[in-house]
Structures are given as C-alpha cells and as structure tokens.
Design an enzyme around this catalytic site. Sequence first.
Site, PDB file in Angstrom:
ATOM      1  N   LYS A 149     -37.833 -57.546 -46.549  1.00 14.16           N
ATOM      2  CA  LYS A 149     -38.056 -58.802 -45.827  1.00 14.16           C
ATOM      3  C   LYS A 149     -39.499 -58.889 -45.338  1.00 14.16           C
ATOM      4  CE  LYS A 149     -36.575 -61.575 -41.874  1.00 14.16           C
ATOM      5  NZ  LYS A 149     -35.544 -61.816 -40.846  1.00 14.16           N
ATOM      6  N   HIS A 287     -19.830 -60.265 -87.629  1.00 14.88           N
ATOM      7  CA  HIS A 287     -19.803 -61.434 -86.751  1.00 14.88           C
ATOM      8  C   HIS A 287     -18.609 -61.401 -85.792  1.00 14.88           C
ATOM      9  CE1 HIS A 287     -23.252 -63.286 -88.575  1.00 14.88           C
ATOM     10  NE2 HIS A 287     -22.723 -63.130 -89.768  1.00 14.88           N
TER      11      HIS A 287
END
Length: 535
Positions: A149, A287
């Site tokens: 922070k 696939h």
Amino acid sequence: MSASPSVPPPADLMPIRRALISVSDKSEIETLARALHGHDVTILSTGGTARAIEAAGVPVTEVSDHTGFPEMLDGRVKTLHPTIHGGILGLRGHPEHEAAMHEHGITPIDLVVVNLYPFESTVARGADPSTCVENIDIGGPALIRAAAKNHGAVSVVTDPEDYSALIADLKEYDGQVTLGLRRHLAGLAFARTAAYDAAIARWFSEQSGDPFPRHMVAAGRLKQILRYGENPHQKAAFYVHGLARPGVASARQVQGKELSFNNLNDTDAAFELVSEFSEPAVVIVKHANPCGVAVGETLADAYQRALACDPVSAFGGIVAVNRALDRDCAESITRIFTEVVIAPDADDHARAVFAAKKNLRLLITGVMPDPEAPGLSVRSVAGGLLAQTRDTGRVTEADLRVVTRRAPTDAELSDLLLAFRVCKHVKSNAIVYARNGATVGIGAGQMSRVDSARIAARKALDAAEAAGQEEPATQGSVVASDAFFPFSDGLTAAVEAGATAVIQPGGSVRDEEVIAAADEAGIAMVFTGMRHFRH
C-alpha cells in the site's frame, strides 16, 4: 555502478536504510542480505531468518529487540506491533505522520522481504487439518499488504525470484529503488496475498464439503507465457494452481519445442482419458477429441490399435499412455509426426528414441491422476464463470440394465464399457464404435446424434480402405452414445455400420421406439442411467 552522468537518475528514487526480512523460503537469502549490507542497510529479522542472515556474516537486529516486545503465543505475535507497522505505513514527508512517528519512537522501514508460511504445500502433502491451520500466515500478509500500500516509499519483495531485480536497482542507483520497480513489486505482492487467501478459502470450502461457496476464488501462478492462444492473433499464458492435479500442470517437459495453448489443451484431454483405464492403454487426441483409444497387453500393441481407428487424424496429434513408455512403443509413435507424448514415465531406451525427434514434446508426470478424485471444472462466460463438479461418474457392469430381448455377450459387454468410458471424453453429441478393446470409429461434436453415428462409420470405412481391408472394423462392433437416442434413426445408422450391441443412458420419451428398432435388428442394448455430455 551509479547511473551514467549523461542519463540523470529517476526523480522517484527512494533510499533503503532499514529492511525487515522474515521468510519461510530461505533460498538466496544470504545473497540478498549481503547485498543490503553492502549498501549499509540495517536489517531487522525474526527467528530462523535472523539465524540464516547471521550465518552469512551479516549483522541483524531481532524484531523483538527493535520493538521492545517479545515474541509470544508460539511466535504467532511478533511483527504485529505499531513500531513495525508504523514504520512501514508512515507517509514520508507528511508532517503529521512524521510527528507521530517521532513521538512514539518509530523509525521508517523502507524494505519488507516476506514470503509466507507454506500453506499450499502443507495441504498438498496431505497434512492433518490442525497442521494446515497452523500454516496459515497472519503477520506475513499484513506486512506485505502494508508495504505494498505504501509503495510510494516502501519496497516489498515476496518471492526469491525478485531479489535480483531489487539488487540491480540498488547497485544502479547507489542504494535506492525506482518507483517503477516499487510499483511492480507491489502488484506482485497483492497478487501473492490474494492467491494465498484463495488457497485457504478453497481448503476451508473443501473441509466443509461446500463445492460452491458464496465467493468463488481461484488463483494460479504463471508458468509460461505462450506464443499465442488458439489463434496467432490471440495472446495467452499458462497458470498452474498450487494444488495441481497430476497432468500437464505438474508435468516435466523432457524435450521438444515450447508447448502451445492448443498443445496444452489437447494434452490435458488425452491424459484425463487415458487415466480412466487400469490396463495398459493409449489415447490419441486431435483438437481435444480422441481419434483413437485402445487397451492391450503392451503399450506398443495398444498404440497400433488406437492408431488404426483414424490414422489420418492421428497425424500431428497428442499421445497419452498410462504406463512407463518403452522402446517398442516409442518407436511406433515416432513413425508418424506427433506433437506431444505424455506419460507417467519413460525408460532410457524410449527417451533415446524420442531424442532423435527434436521437436517432439515429451512430458513426464511421475504419477497418474485419479479419475474419481473430486474437483471443480470451471469455464468462463461473458461476465461470469460456470462451475461444476468434475464428471467422475463411472459405469460398471452392475449398473447396466438390459432392455432388449438379446443380452450382450461377455465380449460385447467388455467393449460396451470401454466405448462408454471413451464417450465421456468426446465432445457431444458423441458416438463411439469399439471392437476387441479398441475404438474403431468416433463421431464428435455434431448437432445431431445421427450425424455423429454416420461420421464415425464413415471414418471407419476410410480407415479400412486405407489399410486395404475388405470391410470396416465397425462390422461386429459395439456402439456407445453419450446421451439417449432421441429417435431410432441414430441407432439404425449404427446397425447399418455393423454394430451388434448398444450402450446408452436411456431416458428418452421414445425409448420404446428405439428398443423396438434394436429388437427388430436383433442387437443387444443396455441402459446406463448416466449421461456424459461434454460441451
């Protein structure tokens, strides 16, 4: 080295004069401590970290000496103190903050180096609940978040991987750190605490048996930036969870080119399917759909029979096995172009065979995943997530209900169970023909079930013609459907392809029509009562 005189140093530099170091992972901590000492940084530390720093010959001050307050409650309270958090959170240059810090004897802390108690690895090794709870860090996340922070003045490091970047800045700018690096490290810090909290929340949900908590939290660590996504214009990356299921996320790549987005997706599909079998099995995927699956006495035998199902689609495919690879199977695999091979292991002979194919990726997992282990499957939709429990459903002989006049033979029954197991991993609508422990035709992802049945039969016919066989392998096969036949046309197509027995969930309003068609054709049919849609 100082910044070049021709390039003025950034105006946002902040010096590091005092650092707090408290780490669970002590790798490279000596290197960092020596670098800080070289810039005359005062180091505060705790417990084992302080001892490691002292062992490196670097002066260190115990946090309890700095705060004047001893560690207590078995170390649960040591850094949770105003002298520590005030030193981190106080705004530099802010008159009121600086006055308050001076009044209470709080000195600024410019660097926080903290990594957290190993909660994720503690859970992963199967520790008991009380041990897992003891490895929930409280002070560490508070320190990290405070420093992040206040990154306008404070640097925070949560991972040994980032020590080198910090050391480089200190060297370049004579003991100072740029705002760019501080901001970057702050972002990494908040991501780390978020991932940590996500792992804890997930564990508590599992402990309480709640698969769908009020807040869905998920986190992963970046493993790889991929070249692109499904298509070259898409960006992609690969993230892994701390509690990775054995497979592509945990595998070690022994050789070959970098894995692509599609490689990873297809390999995951292949390995999950091959884990369904206890006997030696081979799965070939293209696939995300299997184009050949077989079991056999050996992997080499299983591979040849899996390949025979659809040799055209297998070109450039993914191969998964559930046993350690040997030379015979490796030689068979390398006779055609294969993208990826994944296995629990591979002997030296197999590795030598693969080594001759430099581009082939070989992945070793060490173990097989448990197909019945619980877990969640999550996918994104616009604006949200869809979550469901994994499809761990398995059908056994005891679950089957014979609905036709003829019951399946023992040989048919074995193939029916194999075909239905494969169906679970084929995109819906799914139709799978099988014979003698191998798939012989697979129809996937069609909008109508009859089309899937016909496509699978057509592929079998093409494979037979390519192999010079008089008839397709679907003659005398069995057929599985992932969901019920809504009309008898799908079943009729399977009968025309040569199927002699059918396995399907049942449950259609037209079940009697389909059963009558099966009886008329003289084939056996069993209902499972379980559906396996896979979209």
